[in-house]
Design an enzyme around this catalytic site. Sequence first.
Site, PDB file in Angstrom:
ATOM      1  N   TYR A 176      22.873 -99.685  30.364  1.00 45.34           N
ATOM      2  CA  TYR A 176      22.204 -99.611  29.054  1.00 45.34           C
ATOM      3  C   TYR A 176      21.787-101.014  28.610  1.00 45.34           C
ATOM      4  O   TYR A 176      22.618-101.929  28.508  1.00 45.34           O
ATOM      5  CB  TYR A 176      23.180 -99.015  28.060  1.00 45.34           C
ATOM      6  CG  TYR A 176      22.576 -98.569  26.748  1.00 45.34           C
ATOM      7  CD1 TYR A 176      22.362 -97.221  26.495  1.00 45.34           C
ATOM      8  CD2 TYR A 176      22.250 -99.476  25.754  1.00 45.34           C
ATOM      9  CE1 TYR A 176      21.843 -96.798  25.286  1.00 45.34           C
ATOM     10  CE2 TYR A 176      21.718 -99.062  24.548  1.00 45.34           C
ATOM     11  CZ  TYR A 176      21.519 -97.717  24.322  1.00 45.34           C
ATOM     12  OH  TYR A 176      21.000 -97.308  23.116  1.00 45.34           O
ATOM     13  N   TYR A 179      12.964 -96.455  25.234  1.00 47.59           N
ATOM     14  CA  TYR A 179      14.255 -96.494  24.555  1.00 47.59           C
ATOM     15  C   TYR A 179      14.555 -95.103  24.026  1.00 47.59           C
ATOM     16  O   TYR A 179      14.245 -94.774  22.897  1.00 47.59           O
ATOM     17  CB  TYR A 179      14.211 -97.523  23.424  1.00 47.59           C
ATOM     18  CG  TYR A 179      15.505 -97.659  22.657  1.00 47.59           C
ATOM     19  CD1 TYR A 179      16.573 -98.353  23.201  1.00 47.59           C
ATOM     20  CD2 TYR A 179      15.654 -97.106  21.397  1.00 47.59           C
ATOM     21  CE1 TYR A 179      17.763 -98.474  22.489  1.00 47.59           C
ATOM     22  CE2 TYR A 179      16.842 -97.233  20.688  1.00 47.59           C
ATOM     23  CZ  TYR A 179      17.887 -97.921  21.249  1.00 47.59           C
ATOM     24  OH  TYR A 179      19.056 -98.038  20.552  1.00 47.59           O
TER      25      TYR A 179
END
Lengths: 143, 411, 144
Positions: free
Chosen positions: B315, B366
């Site tokens: 991430y 995102y």
Amino acid sequence: MPLEYIPGIPILRPYVDPDNQPFWDAVDRHEFVLQRCSDCDVYFQPPRPMCPHCLSMDSLEWVPSSGRGEVYSFVVFAADRMAYPGMKIPYVVVLVEMEEGVRLTANIVDAEPDEVYIGMPVEVTYNSPMEGLTLYQFKKRAS
Amino acid sequence: MQMLEEYRTKSYRQHLRPPVEENLIRDKTAIVGIGQTEYSRDSGRDELDLACEAIKKAVADAGLKMSDIDGLEALTLDRVSMPTLIGSLGIENLRFTSEVSFGGGGACALVMHAAAAVASGAADYVVCYRALNEASGHRYGRGDGYAEYLKAAPTLHYGYYFPYGFLTPLSWAAMYTKRWMHEYGIKLEDTGWYSVVLREYAQNNPEAIFYGKPLTIEEFHESPMISAPLRLFDCCVDTDGAAAVVVTTADRAKDMPHTPVYIAAAAQSSPIETEIQTSYNRPVVAGLPETWYVGQELYRQSGLGPADIDVAQLYDPFSYGAMIQLEELGFCGPGECVDFCQGGDRIRVDGELPLNTSGGLLSEAYIHGVNLITEAVRQLRGTAHNQVTDAETAIVTAGPGLPTSGLILRK
Amino acid sequence: MTTQADSEAPVIPHPALWAVLYRSSTPFWEAVGRHELTLQRCSDCKTWRMPPRPMCPRCQSAESEWVPVSGRGTIHSWVTYPESPHPAFEAPYAVILVELDEGPRLVSNPVGIAPDELEIGMPVEVVFEDVSDDFALYKFQRAG
């Protein structure tokens, strides 16, 4: 007693999103439309981006409604602490089953609380509780 | 407190925990469907609309009907009302729903909770999803947007930050990053290769926001400083879109259309004195202990170690957020991640550890990390745009610097 | 048709309001209002609690005491804002993380230190800035 508002207290506005915008735009023009899937010929409410039956996302259309329906259930707002302060008590919120099969809530604008009964024929009307806000409502209809 | 001592002294690589004997998730649960919408800067649609499309595609990808779905897993942060979504999907009766906290830190926990549900029999097929209009709509990445969001759930520690203008997630991350650079002597001029390589990956991924827009190391160093040491191209790309996955048991997965992607390990971590990226009163500011704890648990459950991982999806809310995870997960030593990424070869598709092969949150999209899970699934199915040869194992992590989660997936 | 969203201008509370949301923080901010820096410490195991909380994270004791601290420490890390994220703050400005001599770390603003003079390890000491009659913020200047 017809539906009455108390001046100076704003009425909460509907939340308008891309899914229900055509509905509220039509109400602004005093037109009543319902969302339908043209593939399954099924109406649904509230408006949404996808047909819950066939999962189509491009077969949804807005269709003029007859505006007619029957009271399916109703609530009388008779006590201060339960009522919205911008509306005179007693007022009635009706759940109406439209001829197309979907159910919507609104006020009944021209009936006394003790006149309202399940199965009562009603039809769509419109009012404007404050500037810039048009709501669909229901009124009595001859059966 | 023994693990905390190991973390503080960074002696943890000599102390891998004994493997678990019995685990109902490991290799007994699988991801069998993935779906996503277009990733854009302005969807022109609401998040409910995006969620419906991604879920519908994930269910179809799994070869299932919507009526087969009996579980739904969301982030508490998601703005789609779950009852409205259930109505739109037309599911007759969901047997299992749950919501995971901690924003992007919960991304992999979505799959973990879904796996726990199918392993226990609470549900048969669980959909995990995330839908957001972060680019065009509600931006919690901005100060006032975040304050607005927090009004719903005020958090004790913000009282000590907001009065000083300490307001945005990016600056919270910059605080621990600066300390980390200080402690390990990282030089600003050595950074940037992570962002360059992720942009290279995006050039082969037509779904990526930065498809068709390559980035050179010179352009990286010329990009404006947003919150030192973080430059514009250190940051993730605000996106409108949605992604979804379907989880079921390994037994059911065997008869489904795609190669099952088995869950070899799934873990969450909310370590001591944790806050949302502002954990400044825990012993170590210069690091990501929650990622370390998650890594320890993933390796313990799966019996695998860093050397066994073929591809990583870490991430990356910003570049260092992913790079420091390389250290915490044991792919390199403390303070070595900038060296590890230098020149980019180690993290390219034929390198030692191909990293965020879709372009990651910096260059693909995102979608709060759910798009990293879908990319890991594509890698193990062999259908990725930047396919790692013979990829058999993948590690996926969720938001760093806050209570987080992770997965090891395998073919 | 207008929507709920555009009929109401967004209300952005002043960030200082976040300071007093929790009851466990009240003694801390009351002391800051009197220009005193006190921290909460566990009465049983003597562990500092920052931010203040109703229970000790180490021994789960509910007992605590408020202890004056020196107000001296060093800059542990810092960030700058070239653009302001909120109308209450004028950019550019800096936020520092101060490690007090007693151990706990506090987020604050520097006073009289330009952003390009900030350094990790710089010794600093507390100063107070009144916001209103009974509410102040603690900030840090170079240690004298």
